[in-house]
Design an enzyme around this catalytic site. Sequence first.
Site, PDB file in Angstrom:
ATOM      1  N   THR A  66      45.135  40.777  46.534  1.00  0.00           N
ATOM      2  CA  THR A  66      44.429  39.726  46.262  1.00  0.00           C
ATOM      3  C   THR A  66      44.293  38.614  47.480  1.00  0.00           C
ATOM      4  OG1 THR A  66      46.091  38.473  45.189  1.00  0.00           O
ATOM      5  CG2 THR A  66      44.863  39.472  43.816  1.00  0.00           C
ATOM      6  N   ASP A 146      36.307  20.990  54.778  1.00  0.00           N
ATOM      7  CA  ASP A 146      37.466  21.760  54.793  1.00  0.00           C
ATOM      8  C   ASP A 146      38.397  20.661  55.693  1.00  0.00           C
ATOM      9  OD1 ASP A 146      39.398  23.706  55.704  1.00  0.00           O
ATOM     10  OD2 ASP A 146      38.269  25.285  55.349  1.00  0.00           O
ATOM     11  N   ARG A 207      39.695  29.596  42.528  1.00  0.00           N
ATOM     12  CA  ARG A 207      40.776  29.505  41.494  1.00  0.00           C
ATOM     13  C   ARG A 207      40.471  28.643  40.331  1.00  0.00           C
ATOM     14  NH1 ARG A 207      43.940  34.145  42.431  1.00  0.00           N
ATOM     15  NH2 ARG A 207      45.701  33.197  42.075  1.00  0.00           N
ATOM     16  N   ASP A 231      33.621  31.751  37.688  1.00  0.00           N
ATOM     17  CA  ASP A 231      34.219  33.122  37.531  1.00  0.00           C
ATOM     18  C   ASP A 231      35.677  32.981  37.350  1.00  0.00           C
ATOM     19  OD1 ASP A 231      33.979  35.880  38.054  1.00  0.00           O
ATOM     20  OD2 ASP A 231      35.165  35.507  39.630  1.00  0.00           O
ATOM     21  N   GLU A 236      44.083  31.764  32.648  1.00  0.00           N
ATOM     22  CA  GLU A 236      43.711  33.187  32.483  1.00  0.00           C
ATOM     23  C   GLU A 236      44.870  33.886  31.818  1.00  0.00           C
ATOM     24  OE1 GLU A 236      41.831  34.809  35.687  1.00  0.00           O
ATOM     25  OE2 GLU A 236      40.357  33.332  35.860  1.00  0.00           O
ATOM     26  N   HIS A 253      36.394  36.737  36.125  1.00  0.00           N
ATOM     27  CA  HIS A 253      37.112  36.692  37.408  1.00  0.00           C
ATOM     28  C   HIS A 253      36.812  38.004  37.720  1.00  0.00           C
ATOM     29  CE1 HIS A 253      41.155  35.100  39.411  1.00  0.00           C
ATOM     30  NE2 HIS A 253      40.023  35.848  40.376  1.00  0.00           N
ATOM     31  N   GLY A 256      34.920  39.202  43.313  1.00  0.00           N
ATOM     32  CA  GLY A 256      35.360  39.899  44.168  1.00  0.00           C
ATOM     33  C   GLY A 256      35.343  41.325  43.863  1.00  0.00           C
ATOM     34  N   TYR A 257      34.860  41.803  42.716  1.00  0.00           N
ATOM     35  CA  TYR A 257      35.287  43.125  42.110  1.00  0.00           C
ATOM     36  C   TYR A 257      34.068  44.371  42.429  1.00  0.00           C
ATOM     37  CZ  TYR A 257      39.076  42.412  39.018  1.00  0.00           C
ATOM     38  OH  TYR A 257      40.357  42.567  38.512  1.00  0.00           O
TER      39      TYR A 257
END
Length: 393
Positions: A66, A146, A207, A231, A236, A253, A256-257
Amino acid sequence: MIILADEQIPYVQEAFSTIGIVRRFPGRCLTRAVIQEADILLVRTITPVTGTLLEGSRVRFVGTATAGVDHVDLHYLRAHHIGFASAAGANANSVAEYVMAALLVLAHRHRLTLSGKRIGIVGAGRIGSLVAHKAQALGLIPIFNDPPLARATGDIRYRPLDEVLDSEIVTLHVPLTKEEPFATYHLFNGQRLALLKPSTIFLNTARGAVVDNLALSHQLRLRAIGPTVLDVWEHEPHLHWDLVQRVDLGTPHIAGYSLEGKAQATLLLYQAVCRYFGLPEQWYPSASLPPPMIPFLDIDAGGQSDEEVLYSIVTQIYRPEHDHARLTTLLSLSADARAQGFESVRAQYPMRREFHHTRVRVRRGTSTLIEKIRGIGFTVEEGQAPDSGARPM
């Protein structure tokens, strides 16, 4: 060597069997007894890696497949000279494509035009930068926030957060940390969420705890924020299910899958382990990936706006609404069953390929449209369409 790996890490057997014996485990069922003989431990976010877990084991290397690392006690690893690697950046393109797909779906659903709107990107790392690149292809105007990069570089393109929140779209791409001066835990609390406009499109693929989920649910109930895409969720798999019902798109979530993102994560861990132990690399994911399900699209763009064409192309490859349906189906279950269902939906996630595996032929399309298609990741092909594998539009 014995490699103990989460059973949901793809290709872990193929990769790590080249350097040792692979034993797989369910991510939420890891105990001290299980890891005692392991030399290498490979996990995902659902497995907390603490000193209590590792104490007395012979683990010499920990890897997480991850980008986030808040589930790993890095201080303990450093203090005990245990090697570590994450898969930061592996799923960046997958997440960026998810954001583009979600924006095109929302624009289509709410009859909005994306081009010309400002997109506030909170977090300008690998994912945030890719989102900006693809967003510019859609005609959006990126504005970055940022603070760590602003301090490190002094670059004025990194704007104050309150300025970024004035954008028509706000998307989050920061790590989760409680460490000051750049803590991101509940960065979007009730006070900050109240700064968003009722028309603001809001997305979180970072997150779950970067956003106070209870406060967000309250703001959505008041219709104080516009179309919202989540997402990631606090706590969780025990989600705030009222919030699930209030978002426009809620997914389990999986941003990124993509298959490529998962394979790249395994490759990054494999390479890190080989470097750490001085071993030769013998596995590469290209040999394991299947051919794309939709290798070619034949597009007639006549009579449609650019965004209508882009929506049609993207949703033939990936439809976030389907993932929303998978999540909201769990609402019919009991609270305990919902948590189990959330894990099952993620574990049984269908194959999703990234855009660059699909070649697109455009008829009656402008050069501007073609550059937009390229800009979000597709390969644009000129000339006649192939005889097989093409899907006409």
